[in-house]
Write an enzyme that holds these catalytic residues in place. Structure first.
Site, PDB file in Angstrom:
ATOM      1  CG  HIS A 213      22.231  96.244 -47.796  1.00  0.00           C
ATOM      2  ND1 HIS A 213      21.470  97.331 -47.480  1.00  0.00           N
ATOM      3  CD2 HIS A 213      22.083  95.366 -46.768  1.00  0.00           C
ATOM      4  CE1 HIS A 213      20.901  97.131 -46.300  1.00  0.00           C
ATOM      5  NE2 HIS A 213      21.256  95.947 -45.849  1.00  0.00           N
ATOM      6  CG  HIS A 233      16.577  93.845 -44.337  1.00  0.00           C
ATOM      7  ND1 HIS A 233      16.869  93.892 -45.678  1.00  0.00           N
ATOM      8  CD2 HIS A 233      17.685  94.277 -43.695  1.00  0.00           C
ATOM      9  CE1 HIS A 233      18.103  94.350 -45.840  1.00  0.00           C
ATOM     10  NE2 HIS A 233      18.623  94.592 -44.664  1.00  0.00           N
ATOM     11  CG  HIS A 242      22.640  91.616 -42.844  1.00  0.00           C
ATOM     12  ND1 HIS A 242      21.320  91.239 -42.960  1.00  0.00           N
ATOM     13  CD2 HIS A 242      22.722  92.871 -43.366  1.00  0.00           C
ATOM     14  CE1 HIS A 242      20.629  92.239 -43.512  1.00  0.00           C
ATOM     15  NE2 HIS A 242      21.454  93.241 -43.774  1.00  0.00           N
ATOM     16  CG  HIS A 367      19.926  96.469 -37.484  1.00  0.00           C
ATOM     17  ND1 HIS A 367      18.742  96.543 -38.188  1.00  0.00           N
ATOM     18  CD2 HIS A 367      20.914  96.565 -38.411  1.00  0.00           C
ATOM     19  CE1 HIS A 367      19.007  96.657 -39.484  1.00  0.00           C
ATOM     20  NE2 HIS A 367      20.321  96.669 -39.644  1.00  0.00           N
ATOM     21  CG  HIS A 371      20.762 101.024 -40.505  1.00  0.00           C
ATOM     22  ND1 HIS A 371      21.536 101.115 -41.637  1.00  0.00           N
ATOM     23  CD2 HIS A 371      20.790  99.726 -40.131  1.00  0.00           C
ATOM     24  CE1 HIS A 371      22.003  99.914 -41.940  1.00  0.00           C
ATOM     25  NE2 HIS A 371      21.567  99.049 -41.042  1.00  0.00           N
ATOM     26  CG  PHE A 388      17.262  98.856 -45.248  1.00  0.00           C
ATOM     27  CD1 PHE A 388      18.264  99.001 -44.302  1.00  0.00           C
ATOM     28  CD2 PHE A 388      16.082  98.247 -44.859  1.00  0.00           C
ATOM     29  CE1 PHE A 388      18.090  98.573 -43.000  1.00  0.00           C
ATOM     30  CE2 PHE A 388      15.892  97.807 -43.562  1.00  0.00           C
ATOM     31  CZ  PHE A 388      16.893  97.969 -42.630  1.00  0.00           C
ATOM     32  CG  HIS A 401      25.033  94.973 -40.677  1.00  0.00           C
ATOM     33  ND1 HIS A 401      24.023  94.098 -40.354  1.00  0.00           N
ATOM     34  CD2 HIS A 401      24.430  96.105 -41.114  1.00  0.00           C
ATOM     35  CE1 HIS A 401      22.854  94.665 -40.594  1.00  0.00           C
ATOM     36  NE2 HIS A 401      23.067  95.881 -41.068  1.00  0.00           N
TER      37      HIS A 401
HETATM   38 CU1  C2O Z   1      20.555  95.028 -44.290  1.00  0.00          CU
HETATM   39 CU2  C2O Z   1      21.402  97.004 -41.345  1.00  0.00          CU
HETATM   40  O1  C2O Z   1      20.571  96.269 -42.826  1.00  0.00           O
END
Ligand code: C2O
Length: 643
Positions: A213, A233, A242, A367, A371, A388, A401
């Protein structure tokens, strides 16, 4: 039985099959010049001594690069322009792939001047070009030590395999994290224990999984044949990349635990029914468990409700009732009113493009909010989930995710134009992962579009209905609050589309402007066979500049000049949010700020507000987080366009 066998055995991932000629020769199927499918890189060996770079260069003149013909300053907001002249060529791509195959890395990494794209799907990077991801504190932000992370992929020891989905996949029934029983939790825990116990030389080990990631978000690799970083992203790659990432992660866990049907859970944070979906799932909060991570915001442990709207206001400033209403409208605006693939999934990102900057609404708002909400406010860069580079070091990432992935599938069922992109550059984009045997595999975005082919299903929950059917009310008719006292528009300046020499406008706490609506539907859309009523009116904030290394959140309202950071997001005037979380940047990139375009579908809002006949509307951009001297946010232009 199977699990205990696995426990006593050293990791077995030396059995990568040899590449099947048949699958490689199948090409990419879009007429994109891949007739020579079999020249795909079969190994990533460096150039042998017999291949002199200079000579090869002279023998193999490169076709001219095709420029996007867009002014460099205007590029980010024009991302996704079709490049017809190159559409059927792909000559450069073939050349790069051929060069890469024979190890001509001098050619494979030759820069594409001015970051111009050449109209072909994104392909995996040259694994030999990995660099560190680094971070420094942006100007004006209280200083923090620079840090640097190496998250390069372990080089494959065997040829890369073109992955083929099994014809009869094992079914993985992903269920909501708040509904699983103790047996399920202990099995889940065990699977992560096993993954965490693998040596770091094993690409299936937990940290190596997390590094994947980091590598594809934080600029560890250049795009093949370009000096531009590879980024999964902020564009249409976000969802399929993802989905594949989860798929292989789940396969690895399943193999480790010896249960081929093992499935991830999903964190049902969008579920505002009073059943426990919208809190940090307790299966992840037991200290000592392999699912626990200390680097989380300790003020957000259960039973605190997760909010999809990050704010500077003390968290107790909002009642649970208001959090729930806000969350419902954020979901409604991010998923239901995002009626086109560009809006919901994000815009085009092709081979050689500069850093993508037009992510979709699901990515940009709920989303990213989860995070930032989960990451620790005590850590410099909101580690783990809030940055990230470190996000996937928290096992809750994969549950988060799974829900993102589930919501993509829900969006597909709403109807209208909510269908996946069909552009060949999207369908044929390729990614690398490690499979459950530790073999490196190459996959295509198009093979991830149907979850049933991956064997993935999501157990249904009723919470979806609450936001699918949410009916935001105009604040002006539902409250007598002083906020909505009508005010003359005369003193509000007008802002139009950004041009090359527009200087940025600071947002500070809030920024209001008048914006003209388009007067006619563009013929080119009608020529594509779209009916007028299928078109979406899209509000575009151009060149929003946010610092890279701090979390920021702007919320956008129309027809509510009085809106400020305290205005509820549950109203019909709210059109959506753009949230940024810190991400490390690769060497050579602008460290200080990130320039993006934030896009919001507003047709539904205009209807609900009864202002479809206005030619000019007011747009209020409110900084919910950031937007001060120390944390500057700015934008260059605002426009409304049909899509
Ligand atoms: Cu690759 Cu929620 O991010």
């Amino acid at each position: 039985m199977a699990a205990s066998l696995l426990l006593t055995r050293s990791p077995n991932y030396s059995s990568c099959p040899v590449i099947s000629k048949k699958s490689r020769a199948s090409g990419n199927g879009n007429g994109n010049g891949n007739g020579k499918g079999s020249i795909r890189p079969s190994s990533w060996s460096r150039a042998g001594p017999c291949l002199s770079g200079k000579r090869q260069m002279a023998l193999t003149p490169r076709p001219p690069l095709v420029s996007c013909n867009i002014d460099a300053n205007n590029k980010p907001c024009e991302q996704g322009k079709e490049n017809e002249s190159e559409k059927n060529g792909g000559g450069r791509r073939d050349l790069i792939q051929a060069a890469s195959m024979v190890g001509l890395s001098f050619l494979a990494v030759s820069p594409s001047p001015n970051g111009s794209a050449w109209g072909a799907p994104v392909v995996p990077p040259d694994l030999n070009t990995c660099g560190p991801a680094t971070v420094t504190t942006p100007p004006g932000v209280p200083s923090a030590p620079a840090t640097s992370v190496s998250c390069c992929l372990l080089p494959p020891t065997k040829p890369i395999i073109d992955y083929e989905l099994p014809s009869k996949p094992k079914i993985h029934r992903r269920r909501p994290a708040h509904k699983v029983d103790d047996d399920y939790i202990s099995k889940y825990n065990k699977a992560y224990e096993l993954m965490k116990a693998l040596p770091s030389s094993d690409p299936r080990s937990f940290m190596r999984q997390a590094d994947i990631h980091c590598a594809f978000c934080n600029g560890a690799y250049n795009q093949l044949g370009s000096t531009n970083k590879l980024q999964v992203h902020f564009s249409w790659l976000f969802l399929p990349w993802h989905r594949w990432y989860l798929y292989f992660h789940e396969q690895i866990l399943a193999k480790l635990i010896g249960d081929p049907k093992f499935s991830l859970v999903y964190w049902n944070w969008d579920n505002q029914a009073n059943v426990g979906g919208n809190i940090m799932p307790t299966m992840f909060t037991q200290e000592g468990s392999a699912l626990y991570d200390a680097k989380r915001n300790q003020n957000h442990l259960p039973p605190i409700l997760n909010t999809l709207a990050l704010t500077d206001l003390a968290s107790n400033a909002l009642t649970n009732k208001q959090i729930i209403q806000d969350n419902l409208n954020i979901m409604y605006q991010s998923i239901v009113t995002a009626s086109t693939p560009d809006l919901f999934m994000g815009k085009k990102y092709s081979a050689g493009d500069p850093e993508p900057n037009i992510g979709g609404t699901l990515e940009n708002a709920p989303h990213t909010a989860i995070h930032a909400w989960t990451g620790s406010d005590k850590e410099t860069y909101l580690e783990d989930m809030g940055n990230f580079y470190s996000a996937a070091r928290d096992p809750i990432f994969f549950a988060h995710h799974s829900n993102v992935d589930r919501l993509w599938a829900v969006w597909n069922t709403i109807g209208g134009r909510r269908r996946d992109h069909t552009d060949p550059d999207f369908l044929n984009a390729e990614f690398l992962f490690y499979d459950e045997n530790g073999c490196m595999v190459r996959v295509k975005a198009k093979d991830a579009l149907d979850n049933s082919k991956l064997g993935v299903t999501y157990i249904k929950v009723n919470g979806d209905q609450l936001w699918l059917n949410y009916e935001p009310q105009p604040l002006s008719t539902t409250t007598t609050s002083k906020q909505v006292v009508p005010r003359s528009m005369d003193d509000i300046p007008e802002l139009g589309p950004a041009s090359q020499d527009t200087s940025p406008t600071k947002i500070d706490k809030k920024f209001v402007s008048l914006v003209k609506r388009p007067t006619a539907v563009p013929q080119e859309l009608l020529d594509k066979g779209l009916e007028e009523e299928d078109l979406e009116e899209v509000l575009v904030l151009e060149y929003v500049e946010v610092p890279r290394n701090v979390a920021t959140h702007i919320a956008v309202f129309i027809n509510l000049p009085q809106a400020d950071a305290t205005t509820p997001l549950s109203c019909a005037e709210y059109v959506g949010s753009f949230i940024n979380i810190p991400h490390l940047v690769g060497e050579g990139m602008d460290m200080s700020s990130r320039s993006v375009c934030a896009r919001f579908g507003i047709s539904d809002n205009l209807q609900r507000l009864g202002i479809t006949d206005l030619s000019t509307i007011s747009v209020t951009v409110v900084a919910k987080l950031g937007g001060s001297e120390e944390i500057p946010i700015s934008l260059k232009g605002i426009k409304i366009e049909y899509e």
